[in-house]
Design an enzyme around this catalytic site. Structure first.
Site, mmCIF file in Angstrom:
data_model
loop_
_atom_site.group_PDB
_atom_site.id
_atom_site.type_symbol
_atom_site.label_atom_id
_atom_site.label_comp_id
_atom_site.label_asym_id
_atom_site.label_seq_id
_atom_site.Cartn_x
_atom_site.Cartn_y
_atom_site.Cartn_z
ATOM 1 C CB CYS A 47 -0.931 0.035 1.213
ATOM 2 S SG CYS A 47 -1.657 -1.557 1.660
ATOM 3 C CB CYS A 50 -0.379 3.879 -4.238
ATOM 4 S SG CYS A 50 0.056 3.028 -5.755
ATOM 5 C CG HIS A 51 -2.730 4.501 -0.324
ATOM 6 N ND1 HIS A 51 -3.820 5.235 -0.766
ATOM 7 C CD2 HIS A 51 -2.904 3.250 -0.806
ATOM 8 C CE1 HIS A 51 -4.627 4.427 -1.461
ATOM 9 N NE2 HIS A 51 -4.086 3.221 -1.505
ATOM 10 C CG MET A 88 -8.185 0.101 -4.249
ATOM 11 S SD MET A 88 -6.821 0.341 -3.094
ATOM 12 C CE MET A 88 -7.352 -0.787 -1.796
ATOM 13 C CG HIS A 327 5.733 7.877 -10.581
ATOM 14 N ND1 HIS A 327 5.713 7.471 -9.275
ATOM 15 C CD2 HIS A 327 5.767 6.737 -11.315
ATOM 16 C CE1 HIS A 327 5.731 6.149 -9.214
ATOM 17 N NE2 HIS A 327 5.764 5.681 -10.442
ATOM 18 C CG HIS A 370 3.376 4.550 -15.065
ATOM 19 N ND1 HIS A 370 4.389 3.739 -15.489
ATOM 20 C CD2 HIS A 370 3.406 4.529 -13.713
ATOM 21 C CE1 HIS A 370 5.009 3.237 -14.418
ATOM 22 N NE2 HIS A 370 4.431 3.702 -13.331
HETATM 23 FE FE1 DHE Z 1 7.804 1.203 -10.247
HETATM 24 C C1 DHE Z 1 10.295 2.637 -12.175
HETATM 25 C C2 DHE Z 1 7.867 3.882 -8.176
HETATM 26 C C3 DHE Z 1 4.956 0.053 -8.779
HETATM 27 C C4 DHE Z 1 8.214 -1.779 -11.823
HETATM 28 N N1 DHE Z 1 8.867 2.962 -10.214
HETATM 29 C C5 DHE Z 1 9.847 3.369 -11.099
HETATM 30 C C6 DHE Z 1 10.340 4.660 -10.689
HETATM 31 C C7 DHE Z 1 9.658 5.003 -9.549
HETATM 32 C C8 DHE Z 1 8.737 3.936 -9.241
HETATM 33 C C9 DHE Z 1 9.835 6.257 -8.742
HETATM 34 C C10 DHE Z 1 11.404 5.470 -11.404
HETATM 35 C C11 DHE Z 1 12.780 5.132 -10.893
HETATM 36 C C12 DHE Z 1 13.877 5.863 -11.615
HETATM 37 O O1 DHE Z 1 13.818 5.954 -12.856
HETATM 38 O O2 DHE Z 1 14.792 6.370 -10.957
HETATM 39 N N2 DHE Z 1 6.575 1.893 -8.762
HETATM 40 C C13 DHE Z 1 6.804 2.997 -8.031
HETATM 41 C C14 DHE Z 1 5.752 3.148 -7.053
HETATM 42 O O3 DHE Z 1 5.707 4.020 -6.131
HETATM 43 C C15 DHE Z 1 4.691 2.166 -7.359
HETATM 44 C C16 DHE Z 1 3.544 2.891 -8.054
HETATM 45 C C17 DHE Z 1 4.040 1.471 -6.191
HETATM 46 C C18 DHE Z 1 4.957 0.722 -5.287
HETATM 47 O O4 DHE Z 1 4.505 0.297 -4.222
HETATM 48 O O5 DHE Z 1 6.118 0.505 -5.613
HETATM 49 C C19 DHE Z 1 5.445 1.272 -8.356
HETATM 50 N N3 DHE Z 1 6.741 -0.564 -10.300
HETATM 51 C C20 DHE Z 1 5.632 -0.825 -9.626
HETATM 52 C C21 DHE Z 1 5.166 -2.182 -9.856
HETATM 53 O O6 DHE Z 1 4.146 -2.729 -9.343
HETATM 54 C C22 DHE Z 1 6.092 -2.817 -10.810
HETATM 55 C C23 DHE Z 1 5.385 -3.135 -12.126
HETATM 56 C C24 DHE Z 1 6.701 -4.110 -10.290
HETATM 57 C C25 DHE Z 1 7.328 -3.950 -8.917
HETATM 58 O O7 DHE Z 1 8.502 -3.707 -8.884
HETATM 59 O O8 DHE Z 1 6.687 -4.095 -7.894
HETATM 60 C C26 DHE Z 1 7.110 -1.677 -11.001
HETATM 61 N N4 DHE Z 1 9.027 0.563 -11.734
HETATM 62 C C27 DHE Z 1 9.050 -0.716 -12.214
HETATM 63 C C28 DHE Z 1 10.075 -0.817 -13.247
HETATM 64 C C29 DHE Z 1 10.666 0.458 -13.369
HETATM 65 C C30 DHE Z 1 9.994 1.301 -12.392
HETATM 66 C C31 DHE Z 1 10.371 -2.083 -14.063
HETATM 67 C C32 DHE Z 1 11.785 0.878 -14.323
HETATM 68 C C33 DHE Z 1 11.318 1.003 -15.717
HETATM 69 C C34 DHE Z 1 12.406 1.421 -16.686
HETATM 70 O O9 DHE Z 1 12.290 1.027 -17.863
HETATM 71 O O10 DHE Z 1 13.338 2.165 -16.315
#
Ligand code: DHE
Length: 547
Positions: A47, A50-51, A88, A327, A370
């Site tokens: 959670c 996001c929250h 959600m 983000h 996104h």
């Molecule tokens: Fe991510 C990138 C935050 C959920 C996979 N994710 C990022 C970045 C942030 C972020 C700030 C950029 C980093 C950077 O470039 O320096 N992500 C978050 C969250 O806060 C969020 C919404 C909820 C959470 O609880 O984490 C979230 N993200 C996810 C997922 O559910 C994903 C699909 C699988 C997981 O890891 O849990 C996921 N996020 C990714 C991936 C990237 C990413 C694969 C990098 C993508 C790229 O091509 O550079």
């Protein structure tokens, strides 16, 4: 320790299980110590992203007790169970949380959040380990891997990364890391791989070792998402930086050992109303190619910070007023401009990293952009453009990025097209590809979340271009589970694209490789150890910001 080991419930003096929480409201349901710890773990893992740790909201709605008390237990319970079309997840009906866990979370939310501890230099140093000192590391590459075509793949639920040889498609090794590694980044020289878990643990991996392994590690907080290394000429491999969600801060570390050098808080005023925010989390971080600077995106205050690392003792930080809820984002094809989504505001902010200025904040004409790092293509009508898809709808937005060649279109939406649907997380292209790929892993329709839309770049000359659907889930041969297809990543040649088939922890997952020229299935990587693969990072493309 669990990833949420930082969140200790406040036991009463007798060490009894029944616990009085700080600021517990009269009438709020009481949780036993064990329940509180279990709820904290779920909150942290599912959670908080996001929250927010303090539940002040960002991508998700705020859940402070004034709001949750108003909503009441029944509402919370059913909302967690069924989710909402606004994003959600349906934690109950999807089977991810049990009925008891949902009851627990509804009661937990009626209580004040526990504030996790601060994490300063001393706490970081306690966790810091140099496993192999610099003078004991190899002086040349000891393996015969084609490092440029190596992929670092997050195995989300096992707390590992797998290094996969992009030529042979074989798993070279699996390396234990923090929990649910979020991203991988590569040092400017291409030698060191940095990965960060959501529990804020960083592993620094030496790709020159016979079998690449961790040479240094550190924990920089209790929740984090971003890590990067210095790329400017003269500073190659010198520094690393990590941004954390909790505590809200960033830390600059030595690029060879991860020794923490400078910790800087991001708490402060929002850019617009200029009111204090206690939890401005650090979202994406990139390294400038034009100046000795890290570009640090602070979610809740809406500031983009240009952190000059040329003199850490006299640290200069330029704070650009951008937009709230920054983000993820990436560079344009010239690597001069950085575009970042302010996702809850449906905007993209653009920074000129050469001049150190904000050049625009653009309405994406879609809901919750996104981009991941976004996709750069040569548009048949508008020249160089950068694209993002959206979490909240099917819109794919193209933004002009060429102020010299196409000044009328620069930093404007030049086109929007429709993809398969909402729930998109990542869009991908490559300079050698004639296609643009859009995933939809969070779409509620199983068929859409298990496939990918692909547009021919040449077809973007039409107002309503058609797209093909690649049935990646089907191609994987896996029939069980939800088979979410997530994050396309190209190989170094730019002639094949890899997609993760992200299934439940107990189910089979895979990586499906598509031939970019023919859009046909090329290969499926399956292995009993390939559990919940999500992000994939090709060494060359990540190091050089090719996307
Ligand atoms: Fe991510 C990138 C935050 C959920 C996979 N994710 C990022 C970045 C942030 C972020 C700030 C950029 C980093 C950077 O470039 O320096 N992500 C978050 C969250 O806060 C969020 C919404 C909820 C959470 O609880 O984490 C979230 N993200 C996810 C997922 O559910 C994903 C699909 C699988 C997981 O890891 O849990 C996921 N996020 C990714 C991936 C990237 C990413 C694969 C990098 C993508 C790229 O091509 O550079």
């Amino acid at each position: 320790t669990t990833p949420s080991g930082q969140y200790q419930p406040q036991q009463d003096v007798l060490g009894e299980t029944v616990m009085e929480q700080p600021g517990q409201k009269p009438g709020a349901p009481t949780l036993t110590g064990d329940e509180f710890q279990a709820a904290n773990k779920i909150y942290f893992e599912r959670c908080a992203g996001c929250h927010g740790v303090l539940r002040k909201g960002a991508t998700g709605k705020p859940l402070t007790t004034d709001i949750t008390t108003e909503l009441g237990y029944d509402y919370l319970q059913s909302f967690i169970n069924y989710g909402s079309p606004a994003g959600m997840p349906n934690w109950g009906t999807s089977g991810e949380l049990s009925e008891d866990e949902i009851d627990l979370m509804a009661r937990y939310l009626l209580n004040e959040p526990a504030q996790p501890p601060e994490f300063g230099l001393a706490e970081m140093k306690e966790t810091w380990k140099v496993l192999i000192p610099e003078d004991q590391r190899p002086t040349s590459q000891q393996n015969d891997l084609n490092l440029d075509n190596l992929f670092s793949v997050t195995l989300r639920d096992t707390g590992e990364v797998a290094l996969i040889d992009g030529d042979t498609k074989e798993i070279v090794t699996r390396i234990p890391t923090g929990y649910a590694v979020h991203i991988s980044r590569i040092s400017a020289s291409g030698r060191y791989l940095f990965v960060i878990g959501r529990d804020a643990k960083i592993n620094m991996i030496d790709l020159w070792m016979e079998t690449p392994a961790t040479v240094a590690e550190i924990k920089v907080g209790s929740e984090a998402r971003s890590v990067e290394t210095s790329k400017f000429e003269g500073f190659e491999d010198k520094y690393a930086i990590a941004g954390s969600y909790w505590p809200p801060q960033y830390v600059i570390m030595d690029g060879a050992t991860l020794e923490p050098l400078k910790v800087v808080s991001t708490r402060g005023m929002t850019y617009d109303t200029q009111e204090y925010h206690p939890e401005p989390r650090v979202a994406s971080i990139v390294a400038s190619h034009y100046n000795p600077e890290f570009i640090v995106n602070v979610k809740e205050t809406g500031h983009i910070l240009l952190v000059d690392y040329s003199d850490l003792e006299n640290l200069k930080v330029t704070a650009l007023e951008a937009e709230r809820f920054l983000h993820d984002g990436g560079f344009d094809s010239s690597k001069r401009y950085f575009l970042v989504a302010a996702n809850a505001r449906n905007k993209v902010a653009v920074v000129d990293t050469k001049e150190g200025k904000l050049v625009g904040v653009i309405d994406t004409q879609g809901t919750t952009p996104h981009p991941g790092r976004g996709a750069n293509i040569m548009h048949p009508t508008y020249g160089p453009v950068w694209a993002t898809s959206h979490l909240g709808d099917e819109v794919i937005t193209f933004i002009g990025t060429d102020p010299e060649g196409h000044p009328d279109q620069a930093w404007k939406v030049v086109q929007t097209v429709e993809g398969q649907g909402g729930g998109s997380l990542f869009i991908k292209s490559h300079p050698n590809s004639g296609h643009i790929y859009v995933d939809t892993p969070l779409n509620p329709e199983a068929e859409i979340s298990a496939s990918v839309a692909v547009f021919k770049i040449a077809d973007l000359a039409n107002e309503e271009p058609e797209y093909s659907v690649l049935p990646i889930g089907e191609w994987s041969g896996i029939t069980e589970g939800q088979r979410r297809i997530v994050q396309g990543e190209f190989n170094v040649a730019g002639d094949e694209i890899w997609f993760s088939v992200w299934n439940g922890k107990e189910e089979e997952s895979a990586i499906v490789i598509v031939d970019d020229k023919t859009l046909e299935l090329k290969e499926v990587i399956k292995d009993p150890n390939l559990i919940t693969p999500t992000g994939k990072f090709n060494v060359y493309n990540t190091r050089n910001d090719v996307y």
